[in-house]
Design an enzyme around this catalytic site. Structure first.
Site, short mmCIF file in Angstrom:
data_model
loop_
_atom_site.label_atom_id
_atom_site.label_comp_id
_atom_site.label_asym_id
_atom_site.label_seq_id
_atom_site.Cartn_x
_atom_site.Cartn_y
_atom_site.Cartn_z
N GLY A 19 0.79 -1.22 0.00
CA GLY A 19 0.00 0.00 0.00
C GLY A 19 0.83 1.28 0.00
N HIS A 20 0.14 2.40 -0.10
CA HIS A 20 0.79 3.70 -0.20
C HIS A 20 1.57 4.03 1.08
CE1 HIS A 20 -3.19 4.49 1.56
NE2 HIS A 20 -2.62 5.49 2.19
#
Length: 362
Positions: A257-258
């Site tokens: 994920g980011h």
């Protein structure tokens, strides 16, 4: 291409005996070996299944190649490690013609270094830089101002987003996506999710409303000697970059994920998911289908077995298993206890039945 037994042994740092000038055209499983193939029989069980006519085999140290009727053998102390060197030697790699394929679309402002090979229907955006001897398979896209280091191998259908920076000797399997936007949305007013998170279960009468997108302004930075499996995704950061450390290997269908930061020499196995803003230390190993929730700090050398769900920070060196995650030995004992529960319930029921039959005062 044929190699002599001596050449193979030298390439993998092993010892050869017998007819070391014997040449083979490749490797084979023991039962499928032919006279011109090197049988891989690095255990007694495999050696017992050698096909008739096999002339040479790779064996573990201590195995008696003469008793197996072989003419030559390569003896290795660590068979699986020897497989890494052998397969590298025998792998010709994908056939990607040097130069830029006529169907590729390369922006005039992109830079293609000497020795690079750009396959059919690739798209390379403005300001992108492709390093020396990099190889791009068909339908690869490289976004604007992205950087790809030397000796990269980027296979069919890989997408690398704008401004991503990737080190040397990078390998990406088909369909990997590096630099897609992070999954980040917010509601105008605090909703049920925020209430539940704060109260650990009480939604306080709130509902979710329409979502506003938080755009991803960061990119992805990947070190040297990193490999990304097929159809894995690494999201760009919201403001800062998502980072993958040098030497890390990522399996198929992994989601990073980011804003995540993954350390060096980590191993992320298939279907692992790491939620946003979590930090993994160096040399972490995440087994298949491991889940890691957001904003955690996972220390160096943590190992999580397959299917583990990490919901809390983990100190360096821990070995975790299960859901809820526990130290591996505790998880195994808990699982054993769980399997005993039906018997325990039967024993308790029998004990209650016996006491009721005895009546009060007995």
């Amino acid at each position: 291409m044929r190699y002599s037994i001596a050449e193979i042994a030298a390439a993998i740092g092993a010892r050869a005996e017998g007819r070391t000038d014997l040449r083979v055209a490749g490797a084979a499983e023991p039962q499928a070996a032919t006279p011109d193939r090197l049988a891989l029989a690095m255990s007694p069980a495999y050696a017992a299944s050698l096909a008739p006519g096999t002339r040479a085999a790779m064996l573990a140290e201590g195995q008696d190649w003469r008793a197996l009727g072989l003419e030559a053998a390569i003896l290795v102390p660590r068979p699986r490690y020897a497989m890494a060197g052998l397969t590298q030697l025998l792998d010709d790699g994908p056939a990607i013609a040097p130069g830029v394929h006529p169907s590729a679309v390369v922006d005039p402002a992109a830079e293609i270094a000497e020795g690079a090979a750009i396959g059919p229907f690739c798209v390379i955006g403005p300001g992108a830089r492709i390093g020396p001897n990099a190889r791009l398979g068909a339908h690869v896209s490289i976004g604007a101002e992205a950087r790809v280091g030397a000796d990269a191998l980027i296979l069919d259908g890989v997408r690398i987003g704008a401004r991503c920076r990737i080190g040397d000797r990078f390998v990406a399997q088909p369909g990997a996506v590096i630099g897609g936007d992070g999954f980040s949305f917010v509601t105008p007013e605090p909703g049920a999710v925020e209430a539940v998170r704060a109260s650990l279960g009480d939604r306080q009468g709130r509902a979710q409303s329409a979502y506003a997108r938080i755009h991803s302004l960061g990119a992805v930075v990947i070190g040297d000697d990193v490999e990304i499996g097929a159809n894995s995704c690494i999201d760009r950061g919201t403001i800062a970059d998502t980072e993958i450390g040098s030497g890390t290997k990522i399996d198929n269908l992994v989601q990073v994920g980011h804003n995540v930061r993954v350390g060096s020499d980590c191993l992320l196995c298939g279907q692992t998911g790491i939620a946003g803003s979590t930090v993994l230390g160096d040399r972490c190993v995440m087994g298949g289908q491991v889940g890691i929730t957001d904003h955690l700090k996972i220390g160096d050398d943590v190992i999580a077995g397959a299917g583990t769900l990490l919901r809390t920070d983990q100190a360096a060196g821990r070995v975790m298993l299960g859901n809820p995650a526990m130290r591996m030995e505790a998880s195994i004992e808990s699982y054993k206890a769980l399997r005993r529960l039906p018997r325990l319930f039967r024993d308790v029921a029998a004990l209650k039945d016996g006491l009721s039959k005895r009546g009060p005062g007995n």
